[in-house]
Design an enzyme around this catalytic site. Structure first.
Site, PDB file in Angstrom:
ATOM      1  N   ARG A 285       0.841  -1.198   0.000  1.00 54.77           N
ATOM      2  CA  ARG A 285       0.000   0.000   0.000  1.00 54.77           C
ATOM      3  C   ARG A 285       0.870   1.239   0.000  1.00 54.77           C
ATOM      4  NH1 ARG A 285      -5.120   0.639   1.688  1.00 54.77           N
ATOM      5  NH2 ARG A 285      -4.636   2.586   0.644  1.00 54.77           N
TER       6      ARG A 285
ATOM      7  N   CYS B 197      -7.446   2.581 -12.434  1.00 60.24           N
ATOM      8  CA  CYS B 197      -7.688   3.809 -11.672  1.00 60.24           C
ATOM      9  C   CYS B 197      -9.147   3.858 -11.237  1.00 60.24           C
ATOM     10  CB  CYS B 197      -7.380   5.043 -12.510  1.00 60.24           C
ATOM     11  SG  CYS B 197      -5.664   5.184 -13.013  1.00 60.24           S
TER      12      CYS B 197
ATOM     13  N   GLU C 129     -11.773   7.227  -4.874  1.00 60.78           N
ATOM     14  CA  GLU C 129     -12.044   6.896  -3.467  1.00 60.78           C
ATOM     15  C   GLU C 129     -13.451   7.368  -3.110  1.00 60.78           C
ATOM     16  OE1 GLU C 129     -10.373   5.580  -0.711  1.00 60.78           O
ATOM     17  OE2 GLU C 129      -8.784   4.906  -2.040  1.00 60.78           O
TER      18      GLU C 129
ATOM     19  N   TYR D 296       3.997   6.046   2.559  1.00 62.67           N
ATOM     20  CA  TYR D 296       3.056   7.162   2.691  1.00 62.67           C
ATOM     21  C   TYR D 296       3.870   8.446   2.684  1.00 62.67           C
ATOM     22  CZ  TYR D 296      -0.472   3.708   3.505  1.00 62.67           C
ATOM     23  OH  TYR D 296      -1.334   2.657   3.329  1.00 62.67           O
TER      24      TYR D 296
END
Length: 119
Positions: free
Chosen positions: A6, A73, A76, A106
């Site tokens: 992730r 793609c 969210e 991140y």
């Protein structure tokens, strides 16, 4: 073994160049921190917050050499109060690394999304 990695990056704005630059940085960091090549990557799912519409983040991966890798793609869900301008990815890879050695990435403001694992 197949592992999922992730990552996320907060980009500067809803601008083609900003989306591509942020996504390039994110993909490059994921690949480097996990010692991967494009041959190791099975597929990548990218998502953007609803405020990012100027470009597909998968284009950045294509420009990095992900020519034969399936890329997708999506948007969210629009959760009130969510961090804006975020590109996320989930990469499925082949690796001998145990799960606890996978480096999730991140970057920028997106580090606040997962303070428990952000580097």
């Amino acid at each position: 073994m197949v592992r999922a990695i992730r990552g996320a990056v907060q980009v500067d704005g809803n601008d083609r160049d900003a989306i591509l630059a942020g996504t390039t940085e994110l993909v490059t960091e994921v690949m480097g921190r996990n010692n991967l090549t494009t041959d190791d990557v099975i597929s990548v799912i990218f998502t953007c917050t609803p405020d990012l519409t100027a470009e597909f983040p998968a284009l950045a991966a294509r420009k990095l050499g992900f020519h034969d890798v399936p890329l997708l793609c999506a948007t969210e869900i629009d959760v009130p109060g969510a961090l804006p301008r975020v590109v996320r990815l989930m990469a499925h890879v082949q690796t001998d690394r145990p799960r606890q050695e996978i480096q999730h990435v991140y970057l920028r403001g997106a580090a606040a999304l997962r303070v428990d694992i952000a580097q």
